[in-house]
Motif scaffolding. Structure first.
Motif, PDB file in Angstrom:
ATOM      1  N   ALA A  51     -35.010  18.540 -20.304  1.00 46.04           N
ATOM      2  CA  ALA A  51     -34.470  19.699 -19.592  1.00 46.04           C
ATOM      3  C   ALA A  51     -32.940  19.716 -19.656  1.00 46.04           C
ATOM      4  N   THR A  52     -32.338  18.534 -19.639  1.00 49.50           N
ATOM      5  CA  THR A  52     -30.876  18.447 -19.751  1.00 49.50           C
ATOM      6  C   THR A  52     -30.410  18.968 -21.101  1.00 49.50           C
ATOM      7  N   ASP A  53     -31.146  18.644 -22.166  1.00 52.38           N
ATOM      8  CA  ASP A  53     -30.797  19.150 -23.492  1.00 52.38           C
ATOM      9  C   ASP A  53     -30.884  20.678 -23.518  1.00 52.38           C
ATOM     10  N   ALA A  54     -31.921  21.211 -22.860  1.00 51.04           N
ATOM     11  CA  ALA A  54     -32.077  22.672 -22.803  1.00 51.04           C
ATOM     12  C   ALA A  54     -30.929  23.298 -22.015  1.00 51.04           C
ATOM     13  N   ALA A  58     -28.092  25.904 -23.530  1.00 54.77           N
ATOM     14  CA  ALA A  58     -27.820  27.206 -22.906  1.00 54.77           C
ATOM     15  C   ALA A  58     -26.354  27.314 -22.507  1.00 54.77           C
ATOM     16  N   GLU A  59     -25.776  26.206 -22.066  1.00 56.14           N
ATOM     17  CA  GLU A  59     -24.363  26.184 -21.678  1.00 56.14           C
ATOM     18  C   GLU A  59     -23.471  26.469 -22.892  1.00 56.14           C
ATOM     19  N   GLU A  60     -23.795  25.855 -24.026  1.00 55.17           N
ATOM     20  CA  GLU A  60     -23.021  26.082 -25.242  1.00 55.17           C
ATOM     21  C   GLU A  60     -23.124  27.535 -25.701  1.00 55.17           C
ATOM     22  N   LYS A  61     -24.334  28.092 -25.637  1.00 52.09           N
ATOM     23  CA  LYS A  61     -24.522  29.491 -26.023  1.00 52.09           C
ATOM     24  C   LYS A  61     -23.737  30.418 -25.100  1.00 52.09           C
ATOM     25  N   SER A  62     -23.742  30.095 -23.806  1.00 53.18           N
ATOM     26  CA  SER A  62     -23.019  30.924 -22.840  1.00 53.18           C
ATOM     27  C   SER A  62     -21.523  30.923 -23.124  1.00 53.18           C
ATOM     28  N   LYS A  63     -20.995  29.757 -23.490  1.00 51.34           N
ATOM     29  CA  LYS A  63     -19.566  29.659 -23.817  1.00 51.34           C
ATOM     30  C   LYS A  63     -19.223  30.539 -25.008  1.00 51.34           C
ATOM     31  N   LYS A  64     -20.054  30.456 -26.057  1.00 53.41           N
ATOM     32  CA  LYS A  64     -19.805  31.241 -27.269  1.00 53.41           C
ATOM     33  C   LYS A  64     -19.929  32.735 -26.987  1.00 53.41           C
ATOM     34  N   GLN A  65     -20.918  33.100 -26.179  1.00 49.61           N
ATOM     35  CA  GLN A  65     -21.106  34.513 -25.855  1.00 49.61           C
ATOM     36  C   GLN A  65     -19.962  35.042 -24.999  1.00 49.61           C
ATOM     37  N   SER A  66     -19.479  34.222 -24.080  1.00 51.07           N
ATOM     38  CA  SER A  66     -18.335  34.631 -23.251  1.00 51.07           C
ATOM     39  C   SER A  66     -17.100  34.856 -24.117  1.00 51.07           C
ATOM     40  N   GLU A  67     -16.897  33.951 -25.077  1.00 53.34           N
ATOM     41  CA  GLU A  67     -15.754  34.099 -25.990  1.00 53.34           C
ATOM     42  C   GLU A  67     -15.892  35.378 -26.819  1.00 53.34           C
ATOM     43  N   GLN A 156     -24.209  41.297 -25.974  1.00 54.96           N
ATOM     44  CA  GLN A 156     -23.742  39.958 -25.602  1.00 54.96           C
ATOM     45  C   GLN A 156     -23.922  39.698 -24.112  1.00 54.96           C
ATOM     46  N   TRP A 157     -23.703  40.714 -23.310  1.00 56.51           N
ATOM     47  CA  TRP A 157     -23.903  40.575 -21.868  1.00 56.51           C
ATOM     48  C   TRP A 157     -25.371  40.267 -21.562  1.00 56.51           C
ATOM     49  N   LYS A 158     -26.285  40.927 -22.277  1.00 57.84           N
ATOM     50  CA  LYS A 158     -27.713  40.679 -22.060  1.00 57.84           C
ATOM     51  C   LYS A 158     -28.075  39.245 -22.444  1.00 57.84           C
ATOM     52  N   LYS A 159     -27.519  38.778 -23.570  1.00 53.60           N
ATOM     53  CA  LYS A 159     -27.765  37.392 -23.986  1.00 53.60           C
ATOM     54  C   LYS A 159     -27.186  36.410 -22.977  1.00 53.60           C
ATOM     55  N   LEU A 160     -25.999  36.725 -22.484  1.00 53.42           N
ATOM     56  CA  LEU A 160     -25.348  35.859 -21.504  1.00 53.42           C
ATOM     57  C   LEU A 160     -26.199  35.744 -20.243  1.00 53.42           C
ATOM     58  N   GLU A 161     -26.760  36.855 -19.811  1.00 52.62           N
ATOM     59  CA  GLU A 161     -27.605  36.853 -18.622  1.00 52.62           C
ATOM     60  C   GLU A 161     -28.892  36.060 -18.867  1.00 52.62           C
ATOM     61  N   ALA A 162     -29.462  36.196 -20.069  1.00 52.67           N
ATOM     62  CA  ALA A 162     -30.672  35.441 -20.406  1.00 52.67           C
ATOM     63  C   ALA A 162     -30.390  33.945 -20.402  1.00 52.67           C
ATOM     64  N   ASN A 163     -29.232  33.554 -20.950  1.00 47.08           N
ATOM     65  CA  ASN A 163     -28.871  32.136 -20.945  1.00 47.08           C
ATOM     66  C   ASN A 163     -28.559  31.624 -19.555  1.00 47.08           C
ATOM     67  N   ARG A 164     -28.008  32.507 -18.713  1.00 41.12           N
ATOM     68  CA  ARG A 164     -27.753  32.114 -17.321  1.00 41.12           C
ATOM     69  C   ARG A 164     -29.077  31.771 -16.636  1.00 41.12           C
ATOM     70  N   ALA A 166     -31.841  30.851 -18.179  1.00 38.38           N
ATOM     71  CA  ALA A 166     -32.374  29.636 -18.820  1.00 38.38           C
ATOM     72  C   ALA A 166     -31.711  28.385 -18.245  1.00 38.38           C
ATOM     73  N   LYS A 167     -30.396  28.457 -18.032  1.00 36.16           N
ATOM     74  CA  LYS A 167     -29.672  27.333 -17.434  1.00 36.16           C
ATOM     75  C   LYS A 167     -30.177  27.052 -16.025  1.00 36.16           C
ATOM     76  N   ALA A 168     -30.384  28.106 -15.259  1.00 36.08           N
ATOM     77  CA  ALA A 168     -30.849  27.947 -13.877  1.00 36.08           C
ATOM     78  C   ALA A 168     -32.232  27.299 -13.844  1.00 36.08           C
ATOM     79  N   ALA A 169     -33.116  27.721 -14.773  1.00 34.11           N
ATOM     80  CA  ALA A 169     -34.463  27.147 -14.831  1.00 34.11           C
ATOM     81  C   ALA A 169     -34.407  25.676 -15.226  1.00 34.11           C
ATOM     82  N   SER A 170     -33.579  25.350 -16.215  1.00 34.06           N
ATOM     83  CA  SER A 170     -33.441  23.953 -16.662  1.00 34.06           C
ATOM     84  C   SER A 170     -32.838  23.092 -15.564  1.00 34.06           C
ATOM     85  N   LYS A 171     -31.843  23.642 -14.872  1.00 37.42           N
ATOM     86  CA  LYS A 171     -31.196  22.908 -13.785  1.00 37.42           C
ATOM     87  C   LYS A 171     -32.199  22.583 -12.682  1.00 37.42           C
ATOM     88  N   LYS A 172     -33.034  23.548 -12.359  1.00 40.66           N
ATOM     89  CA  LYS A 172     -34.045  23.354 -11.325  1.00 40.66           C
ATOM     90  C   LYS A 172     -35.033  22.273 -11.739  1.00 40.66           C
TER      91      LYS A 172
END
Length: 341
Positions: A51-54, A58-67, A156-164, A166-172
């Motif tokens: 789950a940490t890898d996931a 997702a964190e890396e994807k979010s960074k790239k999408q934000s950029e 990109q905003w939609k992808k960012l939200e999807a990754n957000r 995914a991160k929340a699910a993995s964190k949980k």
């Protein structure tokens, strides 16, 4: 190198089967051994690692999408400024035509009786028509660019939200697995905790023993490159710092946070997660590995350590443990990758 010699020792240690009351709700009427508890805790931490890898991916994807969103926003701003200027020019031309009674000044000159004025006016008319056509073409192109930028930004905003999400699910999931493992450990008495730690070491040494006994080290003679040495120096300098999932230093690391930062310090950027390191970096046969190479563990590529030589790795094991040196064969090896090939 006494520590390395110990890691590569071939003495097989047996695991006692003493029964303990299980903190993990055993079958009624049947106590589970401490070894069963150890395996269950290992399973929980392994799943937390997946789950940490996931989460890290997702964190890396979010960074790239934000950029990318920032770049698109800048492009939209520049495009809007350009559009405003073009509209201003078009408006000025329209106002000039209105003031001349709807007839451009060049057309009025063409009606002149003076031949030279007529020729000059004709030339200016051709230039004006060309400039107007060019301005209208540029205006249309700029409007189309803005439409595309806005569409891309929305995607990109939609992808960012999807990754957000995914991160929340993995964190949980990570928190749930770690809390379950910690809860099991918290219910053990001090002597049981000490024995549990010893069982972990014995299980790791048993696997390392089998790996070394296979003769694999006889063929491993690779020497570290300059960058490889720098990566090893960085990684070993972190020994004693705690494992924290999602951490990339400087005070704590997870397994791939340690390896990615070590190679970054050596001047070579590599993927953030162990799974992406396995997917993207060149694969190396074990017999050809050298210090600085990364050993990927488990079938799901959920763990990674850096090879040091002499059959040892440095790695960030799991929550509750610190960055340490252990046997390269103490876990199930999936394969080896090389960052600086």
């Amino acid at each position: 190198m006494a520590g390395m010699a110990l890691i590569c020792a071939v003495a097989v240690l047996t695991t006692p089967g003493t029964a303990f009351a299980s903190p993990a709700e055993p079958t009624p009427g049947k106590a589970r051994s401490l070894e069963d508890v150890r395996k269950e805790i290992d399973r929980l931490y392994h799943e937390a690692g997946v789950a940490t890898d996931a989460y890290n991916a997702a964190e890396e994807k979010s960074k790239k999408q934000s950029e990318q969103i920032v770049k698109l926003a800048r492009s939209i701003t520049k495009g809007q400024q350009k559009l405003d200027k073009l509209k201003s020019r078009a408006g000025a031309a329209a106002r000039a035509q209105y003031r001349s009674g709807g007839m451009p000044s060049e057309a009025q000159l063409m009606l002149s009786d003076d031949p030279q004025d007529f020729l000059d006016g004709a030339g200016r008319m051709r230039q004006g028509a060309k400039a107007t056509k060019g301005m209208l073409t540029e205006l249309g192109r700029t409007q189309e660019d803005l439409r595309i930028y806005a569409k891309d930004a929305t995607a990109q905003w939609k992808k960012l939200e999807a990754n957000r999400k995914a991160k929340a699910a993995s964190k949980k999931k990570i928190k749930k697995k770690i809390e379950a493992a910690e809860d099991m450990e918290s219910k053990l008495e001090k002597k049981e905790l000490e024995r549990l730690r010893k069982l972990e070491e014995e299980a790791a040494l048993k696997k390392q023993t089998a790996w070394v006994s296979s003769g694999v080290l006889k063929d491993i003679k690779g020497k570290a490159t300059g960058k490889g040495k720098k990566a090893v120096e960085f990684a070993t300098a972190q020994i004693g710092k705690p494992y924290v999932w999602g951490a990339e230093g400087p005070s704590s690391y997870d397994c791939s946070g340690l390896t990615s930062q070590a190679w970054a310090a050596a001047g070579r950027g590599i993927p953030r997660t162990s799974q992406e390191q396995w997917k993207q970096l060149p694969h190396i046969d074990i017999k050809n590995m050298r210090p600085g190479d990364l050993i990927i563990y488990h079938q799901d590529a959920s763990h990674v350590g850096m090879y040091l030589g002499d059959g040892a790795i440095v790695h960030a094991p799991r929550p509750g443990r610190d960055v340490t040196i252990t046997g390269a064969g103490s876990m199930q090896i999936l394969g080896v990758v090389r960052p600086d090939k």
